[in-house]
Design a protein around this motif. Sequence first.
Motif, PDB file in Angstrom:
ATOM      1  N   GLY A 101       0.796  -1.217   0.000  1.00 45.18           N
ATOM      2  CA  GLY A 101       0.000   0.000   0.000  1.00 45.18           C
ATOM      3  C   GLY A 101       0.829   1.267   0.000  1.00 45.18           C
ATOM      4  O   GLY A 101       0.545   2.213  -0.747  1.00 45.18           O
ATOM      5  N   ILE A 102       1.857   1.329   0.836  1.00 46.88           N
ATOM      6  CA  ILE A 102       2.726   2.506   0.867  1.00 46.88           C
ATOM      7  C   ILE A 102       3.482   2.616  -0.444  1.00 46.88           C
ATOM      8  O   ILE A 102       3.618   3.701  -1.029  1.00 46.88           O
ATOM      9  CB  ILE A 102       3.702   2.429   2.053  1.00 46.88           C
ATOM     10  N   ALA A 103       3.992   1.488  -0.937  1.00 47.68           N
ATOM     11  CA  ALA A 103       4.776   1.487  -2.174  1.00 47.68           C
ATOM     12  C   ALA A 103       3.954   2.001  -3.353  1.00 47.68           C
ATOM     13  O   ALA A 103       4.461   2.750  -4.201  1.00 47.68           O
ATOM     14  CB  ALA A 103       5.297   0.086  -2.454  1.00 47.68           C
ATOM     15  N   ARG A 104       2.695   1.611  -3.434  1.00 46.48           N
ATOM     16  CA  ARG A 104       1.870   2.059  -4.557  1.00 46.48           C
ATOM     17  C   ARG A 104       1.622   3.566  -4.505  1.00 46.48           C
ATOM     18  O   ARG A 104       1.664   4.253  -5.535  1.00 46.48           O
ATOM     19  CB  ARG A 104       0.546   1.288  -4.568  1.00 46.48           C
ATOM     20  N   LYS A 105       1.392   4.094  -3.309  1.00 48.15           N
ATOM     21  CA  LYS A 105       1.220   5.542  -3.180  1.00 48.15           C
ATOM     22  C   LYS A 105       2.518   6.271  -3.530  1.00 48.15           C
ATOM     23  O   LYS A 105       2.507   7.330  -4.186  1.00 48.15           O
ATOM     24  CB  LYS A 105       0.768   5.893  -1.766  1.00 48.15           C
ATOM     25  N   LEU A 106       3.635   5.712  -3.086  1.00 45.91           N
ATOM     26  CA  LEU A 106       4.931   6.313  -3.390  1.00 45.91           C
ATOM     27  C   LEU A 106       5.208   6.304  -4.892  1.00 45.91           C
ATOM     28  O   LEU A 106       5.668   7.313  -5.453  1.00 45.91           O
ATOM     29  CB  LEU A 106       6.027   5.560  -2.640  1.00 45.91           C
ATOM     30  N   THR A 107       4.929   5.185  -5.549  1.00 44.01           N
ATOM     31  CA  THR A 107       5.152   5.084  -6.991  1.00 44.01           C
ATOM     32  C   THR A 107       4.369   6.157  -7.738  1.00 44.01           C
ATOM     33  O   THR A 107       4.897   6.825  -8.637  1.00 44.01           O
ATOM     34  CB  THR A 107       4.751   3.685  -7.492  1.00 44.01           C
ATOM     35  N   GLN A 108       3.116   6.334  -7.373  1.00 45.99           N
ATOM     36  CA  GLN A 108       2.288   7.346  -8.027  1.00 45.99           C
ATOM     37  C   GLN A 108       2.895   8.734  -7.873  1.00 45.99           C
ATOM     38  O   GLN A 108       2.948   9.513  -8.835  1.00 45.99           O
ATOM     39  CB  GLN A 108       0.876   7.311  -7.447  1.00 45.99           C
ATOM     40  N   ARG A 109       3.377   9.050  -6.680  1.00 49.74           N
ATOM     41  CA  ARG A 109       3.950  10.378  -6.453  1.00 49.74           C
ATOM     42  C   ARG A 109       5.271  10.553  -7.199  1.00 49.74           C
ATOM     43  O   ARG A 109       5.528  11.621  -7.776  1.00 49.74           O
ATOM     44  CB  ARG A 109       4.147  10.624  -4.952  1.00 49.74           C
ATOM     45  N   LEU A 110       6.103   9.541  -7.201  1.00 52.96           N
ATOM     46  CA  LEU A 110       7.387   9.651  -7.892  1.00 52.96           C
ATOM     47  C   LEU A 110       7.192   9.861  -9.384  1.00 52.96           C
ATOM     48  O   LEU A 110       7.903  10.662 -10.009  1.00 52.96           O
ATOM     49  CB  LEU A 110       8.237   8.407  -7.635  1.00 52.96           C
ATOM     50  N   LEU A 111       6.228   9.172  -9.968  1.00 52.89           N
ATOM     51  CA  LEU A 111       5.983   9.336 -11.399  1.00 52.89           C
ATOM     52  C   LEU A 111       5.345  10.684 -11.706  1.00 52.89           C
ATOM     53  O   LEU A 111       5.614  11.277 -12.748  1.00 52.89           O
ATOM     54  CB  LEU A 111       5.104   8.194 -11.912  1.00 52.89           C
ATOM     55  N   ALA A 112       4.512  11.181 -10.796  1.00 46.48           N
ATOM     56  CA  ALA A 112       3.813  12.442 -11.040  1.00 46.48           C
ATOM     57  C   ALA A 112       4.653  13.672 -10.731  1.00 46.48           C
ATOM     58  O   ALA A 112       4.481  14.720 -11.361  1.00 46.48           O
ATOM     59  CB  ALA A 112       2.527  12.481 -10.212  1.00 46.48           C
ATOM     60  N   GLU A 113       5.563  13.558  -9.758  1.00 49.97           N
ATOM     61  CA  GLU A 113       6.220  14.756  -9.223  1.00 49.97           C
ATOM     62  C   GLU A 113       7.730  14.792  -9.441  1.00 49.97           C
ATOM     63  O   GLU A 113       8.376  15.777  -9.058  1.00 49.97           O
ATOM     64  CB  GLU A 113       5.931  14.860  -7.721  1.00 49.97           C
ATOM     65  N   THR A 114       8.318  13.743 -10.020  1.00 47.80           N
ATOM     66  CA  THR A 114       9.755  13.732 -10.270  1.00 47.80           C
ATOM     67  C   THR A 114      10.025  13.198 -11.669  1.00 47.80           C
ATOM     68  O   THR A 114       9.110  12.747 -12.366  1.00 47.80           O
ATOM     69  CB  THR A 114      10.501  12.833  -9.254  1.00 47.80           C
TER      70      THR A 114
ATOM     71  N   ASP B   8      12.381  10.753 -11.774  1.00 45.64           N
ATOM     72  CA  ASP B   8      13.105   9.552 -11.372  1.00 45.64           C
ATOM     73  C   ASP B   8      12.667   8.342 -12.189  1.00 45.64           C
ATOM     74  O   ASP B   8      11.519   8.236 -12.627  1.00 45.64           O
ATOM     75  CB  ASP B   8      12.877   9.253  -9.885  1.00 45.64           C
ATOM     76  N   GLU B   9      13.606   7.408 -12.360  1.00 48.41           N
ATOM     77  CA  GLU B   9      13.296   6.115 -12.971  1.00 48.41           C
ATOM     78  C   GLU B   9      13.104   5.087 -11.864  1.00 48.41           C
ATOM     79  O   GLU B   9      13.787   5.131 -10.836  1.00 48.41           O
ATOM     80  CB  GLU B   9      14.426   5.685 -13.904  1.00 48.41           C
ATOM     81  N   LEU B  10      12.175   4.148 -12.060  1.00 51.99           N
ATOM     82  CA  LEU B  10      11.804   3.199 -11.027  1.00 51.99           C
ATOM     83  C   LEU B  10      12.021   1.769 -11.490  1.00 51.99           C
ATOM     84  O   LEU B  10      11.679   1.415 -12.626  1.00 51.99           O
ATOM     85  CB  LEU B  10      10.340   3.374 -10.631  1.00 51.99           C
ATOM     86  N   VAL B  11      12.556   0.956 -10.592  1.00 55.02           N
ATOM     87  CA  VAL B  11      12.596  -0.487 -10.770  1.00 55.02           C
ATOM     88  C   VAL B  11      11.624  -1.068  -9.750  1.00 55.02           C
ATOM     89  O   VAL B  11      11.863  -0.994  -8.541  1.00 55.02           O
ATOM     90  CB  VAL B  11      14.016  -1.055 -10.541  1.00 55.02           C
ATOM     91  N   LEU B  12      10.505  -1.598 -10.218  1.00 58.09           N
ATOM     92  CA  LEU B  12       9.473  -2.148  -9.347  1.00 58.09           C
ATOM     93  C   LEU B  12       9.648  -3.663  -9.293  1.00 58.09           C
ATOM     94  O   LEU B  12       9.457  -4.357 -10.299  1.00 58.09           O
ATOM     95  CB  LEU B  12       8.080  -1.784  -9.858  1.00 58.09           C
ATOM     96  N   PHE B  13      10.006  -4.163  -8.111  1.00 61.26           N
ATOM     97  CA  PHE B  13      10.349  -5.576  -7.927  1.00 61.26           C
ATOM     98  C   PHE B  13       9.305  -6.202  -7.012  1.00 61.26           C
ATOM     99  O   PHE B  13       9.093  -5.736  -5.880  1.00 61.26           O
ATOM    100  CB  PHE B  13      11.745  -5.669  -7.293  1.00 61.26           C
ATOM    101  N   LEU B  14       8.649  -7.245  -7.486  1.00 57.97           N
ATOM    102  CA  LEU B  14       7.585  -7.864  -6.707  1.00 57.97           C
ATOM    103  C   LEU B  14       7.252  -9.228  -7.274  1.00 57.97           C
ATOM    104  O   LEU B  14       7.575  -9.547  -8.422  1.00 57.97           O
ATOM    105  CB  LEU B  14       6.320  -6.996  -6.716  1.00 57.97           C
ATOM    106  N   ARG B  15       6.614 -10.055  -6.438  1.00 59.00           N
ATOM    107  CA  ARG B  15       6.026 -11.290  -6.943  1.00 59.00           C
ATOM    108  C   ARG B  15       4.733 -10.967  -7.692  1.00 59.00           C
ATOM    109  O   ARG B  15       4.033 -10.027  -7.338  1.00 59.00           O
ATOM    110  CB  ARG B  15       5.721 -12.240  -5.787  1.00 59.00           C
ATOM    111  N   ARG B  16       4.455 -11.741  -8.711  1.00 55.79           N
ATOM    112  CA  ARG B  16       3.237 -11.573  -9.520  1.00 55.79           C
ATOM    113  C   ARG B  16       3.150 -10.126 -10.031  1.00 55.79           C
ATOM    114  O   ARG B  16       2.245  -9.364  -9.694  1.00 55.79           O
ATOM    115  CB  ARG B  16       1.988 -11.970  -8.727  1.00 55.79           C
ATOM    116  N   ALA B  17       4.100  -9.800 -10.863  1.00 53.14           N
ATOM    117  CA  ALA B  17       4.210  -8.431 -11.377  1.00 53.14           C
ATOM    118  C   ALA B  17       3.004  -8.010 -12.194  1.00 53.14           C
ATOM    119  O   ALA B  17       2.795  -6.809 -12.413  1.00 53.14           O
ATOM    120  CB  ALA B  17       5.482  -8.293 -12.211  1.00 53.14           C
TER     121      ALA B  17
END
Length: 213
Positions: free
Chosen positions: A12-25, A27-36
């Motif tokens: 939950g925190i990661a998803r909110k953070l991802t949205q903000r990073l894409l909208a406000e910076t 930055d490039e993101l590497v999203l690592f998770l099971r069941r991508a």
Amino acid sequence: MTKIMIIGANGGIARKLTQRLLAETDDELVLFLRRAERLAQYREQPRVTLIDGNVLDTDELATAMAPVDIVYSNVGGTDLAAQTKSILAAMARTQRQRLIFISALGAHHEVPGKFGAWNEQAIADFLPGFREAARLLSASKLVYTEIRPAWLTDVAEIDYELTTGAEPFKGTEVSRASVADLVFKLMAHPENYQRVSLGVDKPGTAGDRPNWL
């Protein structure tokens, strides 16, 4: 531009953070998770690399981690200690240094009074992992920030205060948006709160347990 790895990117925190990073910076993101496929909406996003992986596979984790500047861990569970060992091993192998790590209140026996006693019982199965993870971070040479949120809510607000590891924990709850805001600010200023453990709660929420329980 910073390249950031988010481990446990569907949290939950990661998803909110991802949205903000894409909208406000930029930055490039590497999203690592099971069941991508759970984050399939980012497959066509040019600033996102989406990786279906297991944090316990250190080789796989290190390969994904090699090009990044900051690592953010949003993993959890009763096996948190094992996951933390794998993250630290991957960081050592790739010579990454900056780690922002989500833990939990109680990881340092810092929650006082009736709330502390209730919390010990409520997350008894998880606390050994949080405490061992805290020990591993402290024993490492990494530039880490450990974040210990109070009980999390989905209230759409940013309202929080911080305590250090040497101070008693204060409130009983905090919004995921607030924790994401703290992480966002640390990524913008990674020189802050180095090798520090931070408690995060909403002011004015002290009590015997969160008011929604």
